[in-house]
Design a protein around this motif. Structure first.
Motif, PDB file in Angstrom:
ATOM      1  N   ILE A  69       0.831  -1.203   0.000  1.00  0.00           N
ATOM      2  CA  ILE A  69       0.000   0.000   0.000  1.00  0.00           C
ATOM      3  C   ILE A  69       0.863   1.249   0.000  1.00  0.00           C
ATOM      4  O   ILE A  69       0.597   2.222  -0.728  1.00  0.00           O
ATOM      5  N   PHE A  70       1.941   1.253   0.773  1.00  0.00           N
ATOM      6  CA  PHE A  70       2.848   2.401   0.776  1.00  0.00           C
ATOM      7  C   PHE A  70       3.548   2.554  -0.581  1.00  0.00           C
ATOM      8  O   PHE A  70       3.924   3.668  -0.970  1.00  0.00           O
ATOM      9  N   SER A  71       3.717   1.469  -1.292  1.00  0.00           N
ATOM     10  CA  SER A  71       4.395   1.522  -2.565  1.00  0.00           C
ATOM     11  C   SER A  71       3.497   2.056  -3.680  1.00  0.00           C
ATOM     12  O   SER A  71       3.909   2.925  -4.448  1.00  0.00           O
ATOM     13  N   TYR A  72       2.262   1.572  -3.774  1.00  0.00           N
ATOM     14  CA  TYR A  72       1.389   2.014  -4.872  1.00  0.00           C
ATOM     15  C   TYR A  72      -0.078   2.150  -4.482  1.00  0.00           C
ATOM     16  O   TYR A  72      -0.927   2.370  -5.345  1.00  0.00           O
ATOM     17  N   GLY A  73      -0.409   2.055  -3.203  1.00  0.00           N
ATOM     18  CA  GLY A  73      -1.796   2.178  -2.774  1.00  0.00           C
ATOM     19  C   GLY A  73      -2.110   3.548  -2.198  1.00  0.00           C
ATOM     20  O   GLY A  73      -1.334   4.509  -2.322  1.00  0.00           O
ATOM     21  N   THR A  74      -3.272   3.661  -1.547  1.00  0.00           N
ATOM     22  CA  THR A  74      -3.719   4.924  -0.969  1.00  0.00           C
ATOM     23  C   THR A  74      -4.168   4.699   0.468  1.00  0.00           C
ATOM     24  O   THR A  74      -4.315   3.561   0.938  1.00  0.00           O
ATOM     25  N   TYR A  75      -4.396   5.802   1.138  1.00  0.00           N
ATOM     26  CA  TYR A  75      -4.868   5.734   2.519  1.00  0.00           C
ATOM     27  C   TYR A  75      -6.235   5.060   2.592  1.00  0.00           C
ATOM     28  O   TYR A  75      -6.531   4.333   3.552  1.00  0.00           O
ATOM     29  N   HIS A  76      -7.037   5.281   1.577  1.00  0.00           N
ATOM     30  CA  HIS A  76      -8.369   4.655   1.557  1.00  0.00           C
ATOM     31  C   HIS A  76      -8.254   3.133   1.461  1.00  0.00           C
ATOM     32  O   HIS A  76      -9.077   2.406   2.044  1.00  0.00           O
ATOM     33  N   SER A  80      -9.884   0.584   4.197  1.00  0.00           N
ATOM     34  CA  SER A  80     -10.886  -0.377   3.707  1.00  0.00           C
ATOM     35  C   SER A  80     -10.543  -1.804   4.112  1.00  0.00           C
ATOM     36  O   SER A  80     -11.448  -2.667   4.173  1.00  0.00           O
ATOM     37  N   ALA A  81      -9.281  -2.085   4.379  1.00  0.00           N
ATOM     38  CA  ALA A  81      -8.878  -3.432   4.792  1.00  0.00           C
ATOM     39  C   ALA A  81      -9.036  -3.594   6.296  1.00  0.00           C
ATOM     40  O   ALA A  81      -9.009  -2.627   7.055  1.00  0.00           O
ATOM     41  N   THR A  82      -9.169  -4.847   6.711  1.00  0.00           N
ATOM     42  CA  THR A  82      -9.419  -5.124   8.141  1.00  0.00           C
ATOM     43  C   THR A  82      -8.280  -5.876   8.817  1.00  0.00           C
ATOM     44  O   THR A  82      -8.239  -5.951  10.048  1.00  0.00           O
ATOM     45  N   ASP A  83      -7.365  -6.416   8.025  1.00  0.00           N
ATOM     46  CA  ASP A  83      -6.324  -7.275   8.595  1.00  0.00           C
ATOM     47  C   ASP A  83      -4.935  -6.654   8.513  1.00  0.00           C
ATOM     48  O   ASP A  83      -3.933  -7.362   8.581  1.00  0.00           O
ATOM     49  N   LEU A  84      -4.855  -5.337   8.380  1.00  0.00           N
ATOM     50  CA  LEU A  84      -3.564  -4.673   8.253  1.00  0.00           C
ATOM     51  C   LEU A  84      -3.129  -4.105   9.599  1.00  0.00           C
ATOM     52  O   LEU A  84      -3.966  -3.774  10.454  1.00  0.00           O
ATOM     53  N   PRO A  85      -1.831  -3.967   9.803  1.00  0.00           N
ATOM     54  CA  PRO A  85      -1.341  -3.394  11.057  1.00  0.00           C
ATOM     55  C   PRO A  85      -1.784  -1.934  11.205  1.00  0.00           C
ATOM     56  O   PRO A  85      -1.968  -1.211  10.224  1.00  0.00           O
ATOM     57  N   ALA A  86      -1.944  -1.515  12.451  1.00  0.00           N
ATOM     58  CA  ALA A  86      -2.302  -0.120  12.721  1.00  0.00           C
ATOM     59  C   ALA A  86      -1.108   0.778  12.375  1.00  0.00           C
ATOM     60  O   ALA A  86       0.057   0.372  12.460  1.00  0.00           O
ATOM     61  N   LEU A  87      -1.414   2.008  12.027  1.00  0.00           N
ATOM     62  CA  LEU A  87      -0.384   2.963  11.637  1.00  0.00           C
ATOM     63  C   LEU A  87      -0.085   3.926  12.769  1.00  0.00           C
ATOM     64  O   LEU A  87      -0.997   4.336  13.504  1.00  0.00           O
ATOM     65  N   ASN A  88       1.183   4.289  12.901  1.00  0.00           N
ATOM     66  CA  ASN A  88       1.537   5.344  13.840  1.00  0.00           C
ATOM     67  C   ASN A  88       1.355   6.703  13.164  1.00  0.00           C
ATOM     68  O   ASN A  88       1.012   6.800  11.976  1.00  0.00           O
ATOM     69  N   GLU A  89       1.608   7.788  13.872  1.00  0.00           N
ATOM     70  CA  GLU A  89       1.376   9.134  13.338  1.00  0.00           C
ATOM     71  C   GLU A  89       2.253   9.419  12.117  1.00  0.00           C
ATOM     72  O   GLU A  89       1.810  10.031  11.146  1.00  0.00           O
ATOM     73  N   GLN A  90       3.509   8.991  12.176  1.00  0.00           N
ATOM     74  CA  GLN A  90       4.399   9.217  11.037  1.00  0.00           C
ATOM     75  C   GLN A  90       3.923   8.455   9.800  1.00  0.00           C
ATOM     76  O   GLN A  90       3.964   8.987   8.677  1.00  0.00           O
ATOM     77  N   ARG A  96      -0.806   9.481   3.697  1.00  0.00           N
ATOM     78  CA  ARG A  96      -1.678  10.542   3.161  1.00  0.00           C
ATOM     79  C   ARG A  96      -0.944  11.392   2.126  1.00  0.00           C
ATOM     80  O   ARG A  96      -1.531  11.773   1.099  1.00  0.00           O
ATOM     81  N   GLN A  97       0.331  11.702   2.372  1.00  0.00           N
ATOM     82  CA  GLN A  97       1.107  12.468   1.401  1.00  0.00           C
ATOM     83  C   GLN A  97       1.257  11.697   0.083  1.00  0.00           C
ATOM     84  O   GLN A  97       1.092  12.260  -1.007  1.00  0.00           O
ATOM     85  N   LEU A  98       1.557  10.411   0.175  1.00  0.00           N
ATOM     86  CA  LEU A  98       1.680   9.595  -1.025  1.00  0.00           C
ATOM     87  C   LEU A  98       0.341   9.446  -1.741  1.00  0.00           C
ATOM     88  O   LEU A  98       0.288   9.391  -2.979  1.00  0.00           O
ATOM     89  N   SER A  99      -0.736   9.396  -0.983  1.00  0.00           N
ATOM     90  CA  SER A  99      -2.061   9.281  -1.598  1.00  0.00           C
ATOM     91  C   SER A  99      -2.393  10.524  -2.414  1.00  0.00           C
ATOM     92  O   SER A  99      -3.103  10.443  -3.425  1.00  0.00           O
ATOM     93  N   LEU A 100      -1.901  11.684  -1.987  1.00  0.00           N
ATOM     94  CA  LEU A 100      -2.116  12.915  -2.755  1.00  0.00           C
ATOM     95  C   LEU A 100      -1.546  12.792  -4.162  1.00  0.00           C
ATOM     96  O   LEU A 100      -2.131  13.295  -5.134  1.00  0.00           O
ATOM     97  N   LEU A 101      -0.390  12.118  -4.285  1.00  0.00           N
ATOM     98  CA  LEU A 101       0.218  11.941  -5.598  1.00  0.00           C
ATOM     99  C   LEU A 101      -0.669  11.105  -6.508  1.00  0.00           C
ATOM    100  O   LEU A 101      -0.758  11.357  -7.717  1.00  0.00           O
ATOM    101  N   SER A 114     -13.813  16.013  -1.305  1.00  0.00           N
ATOM    102  CA  SER A 114     -13.377  14.736  -1.864  1.00  0.00           C
ATOM    103  C   SER A 114     -12.067  14.273  -1.234  1.00  0.00           C
ATOM    104  O   SER A 114     -11.917  13.091  -0.887  1.00  0.00           O
ATOM    105  N   LEU A 115     -11.117  15.187  -1.083  1.00  0.00           N
ATOM    106  CA  LEU A 115      -9.839  14.812  -0.477  1.00  0.00           C
ATOM    107  C   LEU A 115     -10.006  14.402   0.985  1.00  0.00           C
ATOM    108  O   LEU A 115      -9.351  13.460   1.449  1.00  0.00           O
ATOM    109  N   GLN A 116     -10.847  15.090   1.698  1.00  0.00           N
ATOM    110  CA  GLN A 116     -11.068  14.721   3.107  1.00  0.00           C
ATOM    111  C   GLN A 116     -11.682  13.330   3.206  1.00  0.00           C
ATOM    112  O   GLN A 116     -11.333  12.554   4.108  1.00  0.00           O
ATOM    113  N   ARG A 117     -12.549  13.008   2.251  1.00  0.00           N
ATOM    114  CA  ARG A 117     -13.160  11.680   2.283  1.00  0.00           C
ATOM    115  C   ARG A 117     -12.128  10.599   1.954  1.00  0.00           C
ATOM    116  O   ARG A 117     -12.124   9.524   2.587  1.00  0.00           O
TER     117      ARG A 117
END
Length: 293
Positions: A69-76, A80-90, A96-101, A114-117
């Motif tokens: 997801i960090f390589s080519y996915g988005t925050y959404h 949307s997934a349920t089995d992924l590790p929780a994220l820290n603040e960093q 979110r920055q990568l998702s903007l791209l 739209s961006l907030q969603r």
């Protein structure tokens, strides 16, 4: 420049993969790499054998999906997934920055709402701070339109990796873009040829018109010379005669004395005087007389 900086920031983590033979060590390495504020590309780390080995681990396979997801996915995708590790603040900020791209590919869908969603943000201030941080990180060039609640993105850095199976669609997009560029170049060449032809015709017309003007001017000069000569010819003859007479006569018409010409005789001038001679009956009678000078 941003891509080179991101690749350099990933180098220390690539060196650590050699010692991350255990699944737990590989998972921790993923967490460290995605939390680092300077790492934005992860394709090389993702394809490392020690990282790919996590797909066989039931406990840490979710870390491999997180790195994807960090390589080519988005925050959404993460929310949307349920089995992924929780994220820290960093990690949240980084994803979110990568998702903007990725979201910048759809410029018509860059409103605040739209961006907030898509980014899981609830207020405008947090969204604006995120966009500003991405700008300062060199990820994109953008302007905030707070009045219309829209983000205008003009360019993005090539920091997102390609998802599996995305190459055919990318090739199609490049082919379409190449065809559009070729069509535009053909139109430009046609326009350039038309401009050159018009310029050449204009130059030829100008040259022909200059020749016509020169011929007309030459004809006018020839006619003027003939007219002036024909008009002044009698005057020139008269002036010549007067000049010759001036040498013979004085200013008032008297004969000038010529000492060397003794045989010259006075000029006879016949002067006819006509007058009436009245008779006794009052009838006039004309008579002519001649005088000799």
């Amino acid at each position: 420049m941003a891509q080179t900086k991101a690749l350099n920031a990933l180098e220390p983590f690539m060196a650590l993969t050699k010692s991350a033979s255990a699944p737990r060590a590989a998972a921790d390495l993923i967490t460290q790499a995605t939390s680092n504020p300077n790492t934005f590309v992860f394709a090389e780390l993702l394809h490392a054998p020690q990282i790919q080995a996590l797909a066989e681990s039931s406990e840490y396979s979710s870390h491999l999906k997180l790195l994807e997801i960090f390589s080519y996915g988005t925050y959404h995708d993460h929310t949307s997934a349920t089995d992924l590790p929780a994220l820290n603040e960093q990690q949240i900020r980084k994803l979110r920055q990568l998702s903007l791209l990725t979201l910048a590919k759809s410029p018509h869908n860059l409103s605040y709402a739209s961006l907030q969603r898509e980014l899981g943000i609830t207020d405008d201030r947090t969204l604006e701070e995120l966009v500003i941080s991405a700008i300062y990180a060199g990820l994109l060039d953008a302007q905030l339109d707070a009045r219309n609640r829209t983000v205008h993105i003009s360019s993005v850095s090539p920091l997102r990796d390609l998802a599996p199976g995305a190459i055919p669609s990318v090739l199609d997009s490049l082919s379409t873009w190449s065809a559009r560029c070729g069509s535009t170049l053909d139109e430009l060449e046609t326009e350039i040829a038309s401009i050159k032809a018009t310029a050449a015709q204009r130059h030829a017309d100008k040259k022909a018109w200059a020749a016509v003007e020169e011929k007309l001017a030459q004809d006018v000069r020839t006619e003027d010379q003939g007219y002036v000569h024909g008009r002044n010819q009698p005057n020139m003859i008269n002036r010549a005669v007067q000049h010759l007479r001036g040498q013979r006569y004085g200013k008032r018409g008297s004969v000038e004395a010529n000492v060397g010409d003794e045989d010259e005789e006075p000029m006879d001038v016949d002067d006819e005087d006509v007058y009436d001679e009245g008779d006794a009956n009052g009838n006039g009678k004309k008579r002519a007389s001649r005088r000799k000078l």
